[in-house]
Enzyme design. Structure first.
Site, PDB file in Angstrom:
ATOM      1  N   HIS A 175      -4.697  -4.129  -6.376  1.00  0.00           N
ATOM      2  CA  HIS A 175      -6.044  -3.925  -5.843  1.00  0.00           C
ATOM      3  C   HIS A 175      -6.038  -3.469  -4.392  1.00  0.00           C
ATOM      4  O   HIS A 175      -7.014  -2.877  -3.928  1.00  0.00           O
ATOM      5  CB  HIS A 175      -6.877  -5.194  -6.013  1.00  0.00           C
ATOM      6  CG  HIS A 175      -6.484  -6.321  -5.109  1.00  0.00           C
ATOM      7  ND1 HIS A 175      -5.514  -7.227  -5.434  1.00  0.00           N
ATOM      8  CD2 HIS A 175      -6.947  -6.678  -3.889  1.00  0.00           C
ATOM      9  CE1 HIS A 175      -5.383  -8.108  -4.456  1.00  0.00           C
ATOM     10  NE2 HIS A 175      -6.245  -7.800  -3.502  1.00  0.00           N
ATOM     11  N   HIS A 237       1.930  -5.794  -2.293  1.00  0.00           N
ATOM     12  CA  HIS A 237       0.856  -5.354  -1.398  1.00  0.00           C
ATOM     13  C   HIS A 237       1.386  -4.743  -0.104  1.00  0.00           C
ATOM     14  O   HIS A 237       1.047  -3.613   0.253  1.00  0.00           O
ATOM     15  CB  HIS A 237      -0.058  -6.530  -1.046  1.00  0.00           C
ATOM     16  CG  HIS A 237      -0.763  -7.117  -2.223  1.00  0.00           C
ATOM     17  ND1 HIS A 237      -1.152  -6.362  -3.314  1.00  0.00           N
ATOM     18  CD2 HIS A 237      -1.174  -8.381  -2.491  1.00  0.00           C
ATOM     19  CE1 HIS A 237      -1.770  -7.150  -4.182  1.00  0.00           C
ATOM     20  NE2 HIS A 237      -1.792  -8.368  -3.714  1.00  0.00           N
TER      21      HIS A 237
END
Length: 481
Positions: A175, A237
């Site tokens: 995300h 990430h």
């Protein structure tokens, strides 16, 4: 400046784990907001699939409650959105519900399957989709992290998916790559002549990437204690942010061209020496339990904080350090990339003017935007006094009309799945390369038997993390919202 909404083609989206926490908090509210924005066509349908014994009406009530709690936007069309929802109870490891699910799907629309379940079920779902004739050559599957626990498990997971789907059908979702600022990082670099000529070791002193959280592990303690900050955050990430900062300009903005350049960055990373690595664990205070109390393991050696110095061995970045840090129970919730440029080669203002540097700071959360710190003369008489001031742009203020929200990362990424655009999704070889770099670091501290350094909740992490930069004559940027 109003954002331009481009509708997607009609689709059937099946959400396996459609009653789970991720579906409730992110996926379903995100789809609802895209519906409110006019991006979902009239023919779009969303089918929840899970073990829960719902009928269609019960599932719509479940989704309505999730939207009320997490939707974040008023919309008078809630009933119209709920009418596009359906539900089928399926057994991921058995035969129940699969033939019924197959009957609900249409042949003349985009077909996508969201695996919002643990990786242990990916193979079972993929096998049953094929066995029941639902996995067409044009269908797409979305898989959530973790993409393995180490290189061996990542390879096994990729092999499981590859046994049933082509790489072009697999969307590994991270995300962070869906955040507006992360995508704008590429626009800033490759769309402006101002920055790209300076984006190299000749002009950049160092780069800091920080992802700080104020929350602890909470209810995720059991999972988190088996992964830690390195596996949970750095390997995916922070690695993706590093790649976007460090990669060469792709020949064109298409999925494989972008991902090819990111892969080159990962493969150019040097091994991390243990002197350039700090791990930490937050301690208990008067209000909150410590990490070990929250996980239930009073002898845990798993890190809730990590800081490291990485080096990219190529012509562009030789000699420029990348400092990465992430942790829980820190001073503020903040995610930021800071490109710190070198000093001017000669100051005409003398030593009394002080030391000043240009810094390009890209804020990922909580207030997405970009700040460029420049040096100017301090107003007033009495000599040439220099000060640093920010040229600050908040995306919400600069690009959105009053009251309009910037789309959530999941909203954008799910719509990209329907479009068939893999640019912001990780490729299998990229995942494996990241683990190939991460595994020796983890193995090193396990072999040394290192215990994470304690740090106070609400701080910036262990003192050793400050020393990591002090030894290089540098300082971390302050963690603040």
């Amino acid at each position: 400046m109003a954002s331009r909404v481009i509708p997607v083609d009609p689709f059937d989206l099946v959400i396996f784990g459609g009653t789970g926490d991720l579906a409730r908090r992110k996926i379903l509210p995100g789809l609802y907001r895209r519906f409110c924005a006019g991006q979902m066509p009239e023919e779009a349908r969303i089918i929840g699939a899970a073990r829960s014994d719902y009928d269609a009406a019960g599932y719509r009530a479940f989704v309505a409650e999730a939207i009320e709690e997490f939707g974040g936007r008023d919309c008078e069309q809630i009933d119209a959105f709920l009418a596009r929802l359906d539900y089928v109870a399926v057994d991921a490891k058995g035969t129940g519900g699969w033939s019924e699910l197959a009957q609900r799907l249409r042949d003349d629309v985009v077909r996508a399957f969201y695996f919002s379940v643990g990786p242990g079920l990916f193979g079972d779902l993929a096998e049953r989709l094929h066995k029941n004739g639902m996995a067409t050559p044009e269908c797409r599957v979305v898989v959530e992290k973790p993409f393995g626990h180490d290189l061996e498990s990542a390879r096994a997971l990729n092999a499981t998916l590859a046994a049933h789907f082509d790489e072009g059908q697999i969307y590994r979702i991270d995300h962070y790559l869906g955040k507006e600022t992360v995508q704008n990082l590429m626009a800033v670099r490759f769309g402006n002549m101002l920055f790209e000529p300076l984006w190299n070791s000749q002009y950049v002193d160092h780069i800091q990437i920080t992802v700080a959280e104020t929350v602890g592990v909470g209810g995720r303690g059991g999972y988190y204690d088996k992964s830690g900050a390195m596996r949970d955050m750095v390997q995916n990430h922070l690695m993706q942010l590093l790649c976007l900062i460090a990669m060469e300009p792709p020949a064109k903005f298409d999925p494989d061209a972008v991902r090819d350049e990111k892969l080159k960055v990962i493969r150019a990373l040097d091994p991390v020496d243990h002197h350039h690595l700090v791990r930490g664990q937050y301690e208990a205070d008067a209000q909150n339990p410590g990490y070990r109390e929250e996980t239930g393991d009073l002898r845990s050696k798993t890190e809730s904080f990590i800081a490291l110095r990485a080096s990219v061995s190529n012509w562009r970045w030789a000699g420029t350090p990348f400092y990465l840090r992430t942790g829980k129970r820190l001073r503020a919730r903040s995610s930021e990339i800071a490109v710190v440029f070198k000093d001017a080669p000669h100051s005409i203002f003398g030593p009394e003017a002080g030391r000043h540097r240009n810094i390009l700071a890209i804020r990922l959360q909580p207030n997405e935007g970009i700040t460029l710190k420049v040096t100017i003369k301090e107003p007033g008489p009495g000599g040439m006094r220099l000060v640093d001031v920010p040229l600050d742009m908040s995306f919400a203020e600069a690009l959105g009309p009053e009251g309009e929200e910037i789309p959530d990362a999941y909203e954008r990424l799910i719509m990209d799945v329907i479009r068939g655009n893999q640019t912001l999704f990780m490729r299998g070889d990229e995942v494996e390369a990241a683990w190939a770099w991460t595994d020796p670091i983890i193995r090193g501290w396990e072999e040394r038997g290192e215990v994470p350094k304690p740090y106070d909740q609400g701080s910036s992490g262990p003192e050793d993390a400050l020393m990591l930069l002090h030894r290089d004559g540098r300082r971390w940027r302050e963690i603040r919202e």
